[in-house]
Design an enzyme around this catalytic site. Sequence first.
Site, short mmCIF file in Angstrom:
data_model
loop_
_atom_site.label_atom_id
_atom_site.label_comp_id
_atom_site.label_asym_id
_atom_site.label_seq_id
_atom_site.Cartn_x
_atom_site.Cartn_y
_atom_site.Cartn_z
N GLU A 1 40.34 -26.44 59.24
CA GLU A 1 40.03 -27.10 60.50
C GLU A 1 38.73 -27.89 60.34
O GLU A 1 38.77 -29.05 60.01
CB GLU A 1 39.97 -26.05 61.62
CG GLU A 1 40.31 -26.70 62.96
CD GLU A 1 40.89 -25.74 63.99
OE1 GLU A 1 41.04 -26.20 65.11
OE2 GLU A 1 41.16 -24.56 63.71
N GLU B 1 34.28 -16.44 66.37
CA GLU B 1 35.08 -17.28 67.25
C GLU B 1 35.60 -16.49 68.45
O GLU B 1 35.83 -17.04 69.53
CB GLU B 1 36.28 -17.83 66.46
CG GLU B 1 37.26 -18.63 67.28
CD GLU B 1 38.36 -19.25 66.42
OE1 GLU B 1 38.64 -18.72 65.34
OE2 GLU B 1 38.91 -20.25 66.86
C1 BGC Z 1 38.88 -24.40 67.41
C2 BGC Z 1 38.09 -24.22 68.68
C3 BGC Z 1 38.49 -25.42 69.48
C4 BGC Z 1 39.91 -25.13 69.87
C5 BGC Z 1 40.52 -26.00 70.88
C6 BGC Z 1 40.31 -24.14 67.78
O1 BGC Z 1 41.16 -24.06 66.73
O2 BGC Z 1 38.42 -23.66 66.36
O3 BGC Z 1 36.81 -23.86 68.56
O4 BGC Z 1 37.66 -25.79 70.50
O5 BGC Z 1 40.72 -25.05 68.73
O6 BGC Z 1 41.30 -25.21 71.63
#
Ligand code: BGC
Length: 814
Positions: free
Chosen positions: A400, A662
């Site tokens: 990501e 997270e």
């Molecule tokens: C990220 C988040 C992001 C989100 C959006 C995720 O996969 O890591 O931090 O804001 O997606 O929903």
Amino acid sequence: MVLSLLRAKDQGDQWDSAKIASDDSTQVVYQGKPLESGRTYYWKVRWWDKEDRASAYSSAATFEVGLLDRDDWKAQWIGGANQLRTEFELAQAPVRARAYVSGLGYYELRINGAKVGANVLDPAWTTYSKRVLYSTYDVTGMLTSGRNAVGVMLGQGWYGKRALLVQIEIELAGGKQVAVRSSPAWKAKNGPITSDSTYDGEAYDARLETPGWDRAGFDDSGWAAAEAVEAPKGELSAQMLPAIQVVDTLVPVNMWTPHPGIYVFDFGQNFSGWAQLRVRGPSGAQVRMRFAELLYDNGTINRDNIERAKSRDTYTLKGDGVETWEPRFTYHGFRYVEVTGFPGAPGLDSLRGRVVHSAVEPTGSFVASKQILNQIQRLIHWGQLSNLFGIPTDCDQRNERQGWMGDAHVTAEEAMLNFDMAAFYSNFVRDMRDAQQPDGEISDTVPHIYGSYPADPAWGTAYPQIVWYMWQQYGDRRVLEENFDNLKKYVEFLRTRAPANVLTYSYYGDWVAIEPTPGALVSDFFFDYDVQILAHIAKVLGKADDAATYLKLDTDIREGFNKKFFNPDTGSYSTGTQTANLLPLFLDIPPEKARGGVTWRLTTDIVYTHNTHVTTGFIGVKYLLPVLTRFGRSDLAYELATQTTYPSWGFMIARGATTLWELWQDKTGPAMNSHNHAMFGSLGAWFYQALGGIAQPDDGAGYRHLRIDPQVVEDLRWVSASVETVRGRVSTSWSRSPGRVTLEVTIPPNSDAKVYIPQEEQMTDVTIYEGDRVIWERGQFVPGTPGVTAGVKGHDDFIFDVGSGHYSFRLAGE
Ligand code: BGC
């Protein structure tokens, strides 16, 4: 103040501002002769104090102008292989030489055998179809009389292919100019990097090295001609944000062998970067390093949560003594490294951890008597820095690492207090503008890869939010001017999606919450917030009509919000979650008479329903502690901040976290659960503003006026905080003991402050001193102390007006 801009060191021929009677000591806009491409300028400054005493001139400082016009670029974009080189002759050593370089995805520029500069993973990632950044290096000292060589290595990075643009402008004695430019006349050959990918890592075969390739006299007859490649569409812009660099080197704290031939190294800290390998062995031996944040119980690395990123570097030895290697065009988020294929047995000195991120300077410090706050502050630091890679990223380990806008805005205020983010966010704001569509919509991620157009309103709000934080923290009016029209377009876009002025579309809402809140409420809250910001900006810029339009819209949105989400039967908003009630409180949306009830429901939910725990996601939590402080419940905010059981920051620490997670949950399944996301670190702003008491009045900007109002709560005995603001250092340091409170405050030049000196409950007979002088006695302000111009009794504190300077306040009572 007088500013003078000089062409040569002591020749004020560019601009002389003349004496200006003003206390504007920051953000003074240049008004001299037009600046020329590629030139170095010098400037100095002097000032007059309030007695009209002149200072001496400062010593000359310098800045340099990039290549201003497309026509300044004569070089061509080339590629064809991941190593490129050329040689050229100089009749004498240069008196000045600059290399302007952009290499996509990433480049390493080398001259005469040495790497140029300290940047890695350069240039910063942008929307390449709109903008490509180039870096400028002073290479005067790297070039010599006679033959010189330039070599460049290229990686794919986020561009997915390789392209290079280099232009070296050389000035010889007597003014002769020589230019070296990338062109198909350069030579190309694939080098030892056999694959490179941001997510998957790098493979390097040292047997393919061609020693001397970046030095003069190398025989490149076997190399092919470089190819002209298509230029990226974007405009070339100077990279003006701090570059990504190796900022620190860590030694492993432990190493073990879960299975024969498998070695696991522990750096004791989760971070972003890579490992540097030291190895000796036979040619062709292959060492593999795989990176992880977590371990299984049996001591092997757990990579479930890095999802589809392969995050692995491979080094094939050339078999030539001790070989030291580190990758160039990838990075990983990790604490543990698994090493396999190592010839013989590695030791702790076989690996070094290279800490890599945008090299922003620290500007803030926060320390408190309560240990857990310091531990959280440490997590915030590591979490924030690990997620600065030219853009603010969500995470640094899985496939990501995107510029998710929601994560970006909730962390921005904390980041600006801890680090000098002015240039970084100036660039990111421009990135957001680049990502905006003609209809005003903006994307969930910038540059856009993941997520959607249009952004979830709780993500798209990053554009107005960060612009506004920039104004508050840096007092930079230009950022408002440059973005006003685009922000207006963004708000007008949202309006097209908001029938009856209620904006309900939502994808993520209060993301990663324990008790979910309807996304519609979250979106509508940000719609109102965006409109309020726009109205404020219009006011600052003197656009009275726009200000009136958006203030009216703000009123309409609040009305719609209350109608849609307030439930008179329960006295709560929507489902009554913490987030549902705290968001409207944050913007004063509840009608006056309902406000007390909503606050009561919020605090009741926290204390009684959840035994003093948060249930919010990362959106709600950004505003939770500030709301509690505003409504007089800093004690409760503090209890949440220092909570140690699930869910809390302390729970992460109790489970051994070294960066922020997270999720509130310590989930080790394969799904989304990064252990290095910055967003829960948003409470860092509250550390400075509430506990340190370093804040500004509501309409404050650039620390012209300060509001020093430290929250003296519960078992907190002392706090020391400081921030290097644009006006200079602001610091506070308070402590208390029975019958006594001390507060040391520094207010920078040309600023003033209201200082709130708290008293312990039920203190009577209060006397307050500044240094040796009494400033409050027998219920009254005592005038006469320099800098302290007024004092009044507040509700549970004493409020003094002070000018710039350093103050030592001491309150004594019984
Ligand atoms: C990220 C988040 C992001 C989100 C959006 C995720 O996969 O890591 O931090 O804001 O997606 O929903």
